[in-house]
Design a protein around this motif. Structure first.
Motif, PDB file in Angstrom:
ATOM      1  N   ALA A  88       0.686  -1.334  -0.113  1.00  0.00           N
ATOM      2  CA  ALA A  88       0.118   0.120   0.005  1.00  0.00           C
ATOM      3  C   ALA A  88       0.769   1.353  -0.045  1.00  0.00           C
ATOM      4  CB  ALA A  88      -0.829   0.006   1.216  1.00  0.00           C
ATOM      5  N   LEU A  89       2.045   1.124   0.740  1.00  0.00           N
ATOM      6  CA  LEU A  89       2.877   2.391   0.835  1.00  0.00           C
ATOM      7  C   LEU A  89       3.340   2.652  -0.708  1.00  0.00           C
ATOM      8  CD1 LEU A  89       4.563   1.679   4.205  1.00  0.00           C
ATOM      9  CD2 LEU A  89       3.083   3.695   3.483  1.00  0.00           C
ATOM     10  N   ARG A  90       3.796   1.706  -1.278  1.00  0.00           N
ATOM     11  CA  ARG A  90       4.372   1.713  -2.567  1.00  0.00           C
ATOM     12  C   ARG A  90       3.330   2.215  -3.727  1.00  0.00           C
ATOM     13  NH1 ARG A  90       5.270  -1.444  -7.339  1.00  0.00           N
ATOM     14  NH2 ARG A  90       3.633  -3.131  -6.522  1.00  0.00           N
ATOM     15  N   THR A  91       1.952   1.833  -3.694  1.00  0.00           N
ATOM     16  CA  THR A  91       1.194   1.748  -4.669  1.00  0.00           C
ATOM     17  C   THR A  91       0.227   3.303  -4.512  1.00  0.00           C
ATOM     18  OG1 THR A  91      -0.363   0.674  -3.737  1.00  0.00           O
ATOM     19  CG2 THR A  91       0.867  -0.437  -5.481  1.00  0.00           C
ATOM     20  N   GLY A  92      -0.089   3.747  -2.972  1.00  0.00           N
ATOM     21  CA  GLY A  92      -0.894   4.656  -2.737  1.00  0.00           C
ATOM     22  C   GLY A  92      -2.463   4.565  -3.074  1.00  0.00           C
ATOM     23  N   GLY A  93      -3.015   5.651  -3.468  1.00  0.00           N
ATOM     24  CA  GLY A  93      -4.384   5.453  -3.653  1.00  0.00           C
ATOM     25  C   GLY A  93      -5.514   5.894  -2.729  1.00  0.00           C
ATOM     26  N   ALA A  94      -6.547   5.872  -2.938  1.00  0.00           N
ATOM     27  CA  ALA A  94      -7.478   6.341  -1.911  1.00  0.00           C
ATOM     28  C   ALA A  94      -7.766   5.607  -0.804  1.00  0.00           C
ATOM     29  CB  ALA A  94      -8.973   6.566  -2.841  1.00  0.00           C
ATOM     30  N   LYS A  95      -7.649   4.120  -0.858  1.00  0.00           N
ATOM     31  CA  LYS A  95      -7.659   3.407   0.241  1.00  0.00           C
ATOM     32  C   LYS A  95      -6.447   3.006   1.021  1.00  0.00           C
ATOM     33  CE  LYS A  95     -11.981   1.033  -1.554  1.00  0.00           C
ATOM     34  NZ  LYS A  95     -12.560  -0.072  -2.072  1.00  0.00           N
ATOM     35  N   ALA A  96      -5.269   3.818   0.366  1.00  0.00           N
ATOM     36  CA  ALA A  96      -4.047   3.438   1.165  1.00  0.00           C
ATOM     37  C   ALA A  96      -3.863   4.104   2.622  1.00  0.00           C
ATOM     38  CB  ALA A  96      -2.863   3.727   0.207  1.00  0.00           C
ATOM     39  N   PRO A  97      -3.007   3.802   3.381  1.00  0.00           N
ATOM     40  CA  PRO A  97      -3.038   4.375   4.704  1.00  0.00           C
ATOM     41  C   PRO A  97      -2.276   5.785   4.661  1.00  0.00           C
ATOM     42  CG  PRO A  97      -1.465   2.621   4.707  1.00  0.00           C
ATOM     43  CD  PRO A  97      -2.073   2.250   3.363  1.00  0.00           C
ATOM     44  N   ASP A  98      -2.800   6.597   5.418  1.00  0.00           N
ATOM     45  CA  ASP A  98      -2.104   7.978   5.405  1.00  0.00           C
ATOM     46  C   ASP A  98      -0.894   7.704   6.734  1.00  0.00           C
ATOM     47  OD1 ASP A  98      -3.684   9.724   4.014  1.00  0.00           O
ATOM     48  OD2 ASP A  98      -5.140   8.937   5.301  1.00  0.00           O
ATOM     49  N   VAL A  99      -1.372   6.807   7.596  1.00  0.00           N
ATOM     50  CA  VAL A  99      -0.461   6.520   8.835  1.00  0.00           C
ATOM     51  C   VAL A  99      -0.365   5.082   9.003  1.00  0.00           C
ATOM     52  CG1 VAL A  99      -0.354   6.818  11.448  1.00  0.00           C
ATOM     53  CG2 VAL A  99      -1.108   8.648  10.060  1.00  0.00           C
ATOM     54  N   ILE A 100       0.627   4.409   9.310  1.00  0.00           N
ATOM     55  CA  ILE A 100       1.041   3.007   9.642  1.00  0.00           C
ATOM     56  C   ILE A 100       1.604   2.827  11.004  1.00  0.00           C
ATOM     57  CG2 ILE A 100       0.845   2.501   7.278  1.00  0.00           C
ATOM     58  CD1 ILE A 100       4.296   1.927   9.096  1.00  0.00           C
ATOM     59  N   SER A 101       1.257   1.593  11.503  1.00  0.00           N
ATOM     60  CA  SER A 101       2.116   1.365  12.637  1.00  0.00           C
ATOM     61  C   SER A 101       2.733  -0.132  12.594  1.00  0.00           C
ATOM     62  CB  SER A 101       1.175   1.450  14.005  1.00  0.00           C
ATOM     63  OG  SER A 101       2.066   0.860  15.007  1.00  0.00           O
ATOM     64  N   SER A 102       3.969  -0.390  12.761  1.00  0.00           N
ATOM     65  CA  SER A 102       4.711  -1.485  12.431  1.00  0.00           C
ATOM     66  C   SER A 102       5.133  -2.049  13.748  1.00  0.00           C
ATOM     67  CB  SER A 102       5.554  -1.544  11.111  1.00  0.00           C
ATOM     68  OG  SER A 102       6.326  -2.683  11.065  1.00  0.00           O
ATOM     69  N   PHE A 103       5.218  -3.355  13.618  1.00  0.00           N
ATOM     70  CA  PHE A 103       6.111  -3.944  14.827  1.00  0.00           C
ATOM     71  C   PHE A 103       7.408  -4.185  14.445  1.00  0.00           C
ATOM     72  CE2 PHE A 103       1.931  -6.469  16.323  1.00  0.00           C
ATOM     73  CZ  PHE A 103       1.611  -5.322  17.069  1.00  0.00           C
TER      74      PHE A 103
END
Length: 445
Positions: A88-103
């Motif tokens: 999602a970070l690579r492709t973007g788009g309307a449904k992609a996240p603005d903020v992510i949280s990863s372990f």
């Protein structure tokens, strides 16, 4: 449990997948984002938590933010893997996240170098927040790569020593070990042989053990993984040779690699109630803060003690430090709402009450210096050990790399070979390991 998702094997596998991000756009905008965070808007937040109690904690965290920022609505998507986030970070788009949280802290080097997440330093500067005065030293380190702060800590994990107080008393041990030599003596005292196996093992030293990875051991030796030119320091820094030698000495002292592996193969898994520390089959355990709650839930037949891990004898004055890792948050470079996204990230990671409440709910270590000292923290008194480890400026972490945690995998693999006797020349093995790390990093650039 958050600690499960941050297990090294999962983290390292996830870091490899971030290679997809190499074509992402740059992380530091020339003129800054243009969206108006004071207007009505919705930002999308992806996170990895999945347990019901954790999902509720995230929901409560976001509700607190929306109450403080009624014009910014947050669409929350949970139980997202790093693979899905990366795509999602690579492709973007309307449904992609603005903020992510990863372990996956091992992914920070990839996130930063590829530009998948924006550099947050300009946001901190505009908000008048100094990260060096806000977050513990080790957490500051694992959210940066080559001058780019593309991530920010969102709760953390601190590693310490769990010990069976009842077994200690029976063995005549009055206090947890502070130095490695004391640790080795105690591990031998606590080991009770039974034929070809053990009635009780003082400590499981093997790198295939539960959280006894090379990087967790090395944290107590304060190694410098890379030199100023970015080359592997594994064969040059004596901390690496010392760590491998002392671990191998402990393996041999407790019965040898084969006997220990045979014993380990018959014990319970890391995340179930039959974990060998819970059952008393292992008297001391290197582990993260989450182990305390899991051990208490298992209702062991002994008293549990918690202390910092011992340190090398020549670093006795640094007793109290430990290995630190944790969850990270960041803003997608493809987001069109970066100012609004920053308001969410800033609240989740720097608002003291928000961090404290989230920590109380998730039972992970708070990720700001202010939250670590907050009187609003609620915890078992033994948990205080992990708060102190997190705040300790001598505590360490594994630095970010352009190819994620690949270098840690290489070091771990050599650890397997050395402890098992497959590799016998330590110096030569470390040189070969360093050369492999340098080759892998060069290929990743």
């Amino acid at each position: 449990m958050p600690g499960i998702s941050r297990k090294t094997t999962i983290a390292l596998a996830a870091s490899a997948s971030i290679a997809l991000l190499a074509t992402a756009c740059t992380g530091r905008p020339d003129s800054g984002p243009s969206d108006d965070a004071s207007k009505e808007t919705t930002v999308t937040f992806w996170h990895a938590w999945s347990a019901p109690s954790e999902v509720k904690a995230v929901k409560d965290l976001v509700a607190g933010f929306e109450k403080a920022h009624p014009n910014i609505h947050v669409h929350v998507v949970g139980n997202m893997t790093d693979d899905k986030m990366n795509q999602a970070l690579r492709t973007g788009g309307a449904k992609a996240p603005d903020v992510i949280s990863s372990f996956t802290t091992n992914s920070v080097g990839k996130f930063c170098s590829s530009g998948a997440l924006v550099d947050l330093d300009p946001f901190f500067e505009r908000s008048g927040i100094d990260p060096r005065k806000t977050f513990p030293k080790a957490m500051n380190e694992y959210t940066r790569f080559e001058g780019n702060r593309c991530a920010v800590p969102l709760l953390g994990d601190a590693y310490g020593l769990y010990y069976n107080k009842t077994a200690f008393k029976k063995a005549g041990i009055t206090a947890p070990p502070k130095t490695w030599s004391e640790f080795e003596r105690d591990a031998e005292k606590l080991t009770i042989p039974q034929g070809d196996t053990y009635k009780q093992l003082g400590f499981m030293p093997n790198y295939h053990g539960w959280e006894t990875t090379t990087e967790h051991y090395l944290g107590q030796f304060s190694p410098t993984y890379f030199d100023k030119d970015g080359k592997s320091n594994v064969a040059k820094d004596p901390a690496f040779e010392s760590a491998f030698k002392l671990q191998k000495k402990l393996v041999d002292a407790l019965g040898g690699y084969r006997k220990l592996e045979t014993y380990r193969s018959g014990l319970g898994d890391e995340w179930g109630p039959k974990h060998p520390f819970h059952t008393g089959q292992v008297a001391m355990q290197l582990d993260g803060e989450w182990r305390l709650g899991m051990a208490l839930d298992a209702k062991p037949k002994f008293d549990i003690g918690v202390a910092p891990l011992p340190v090398p004898d020549d670093q006795a004055d640094q007793y109290g430090k430990g290995y630190i890792t944790g969850t990270i948050a960041g803003i997608a470079a493809t987001s069109k709402k970066q100012n609004a996204a920053w308001e969410l990230v800033k609240y989740m990671t720097t608002n003291t009450d928000a961090v404290v409440n989230f920590s109380n709910a998730i039972h992970n270590v708070p990720s700001t210096l202010a939250a670590l000292k907050s009187p609003k923290l609620t915890y078992d008194p033994r948990f205080k050990t992990f708060l102190e480890i997190a705040a300790n400026p001598d505590s360490t972490t594994a630095p970010a790399s352009v190819n994620g945690g690949v270098y840690l995998t290489t070091i771990q693999q050599f650890g397997y070979d050395y402890e098992s006797g497959k590799a016998t020349d330590l110096k030569a093995g470390l040189k070969k390991t360093a050369a492999q790390i340098d080759t892998d990093i060069a290929q990743a650039k």
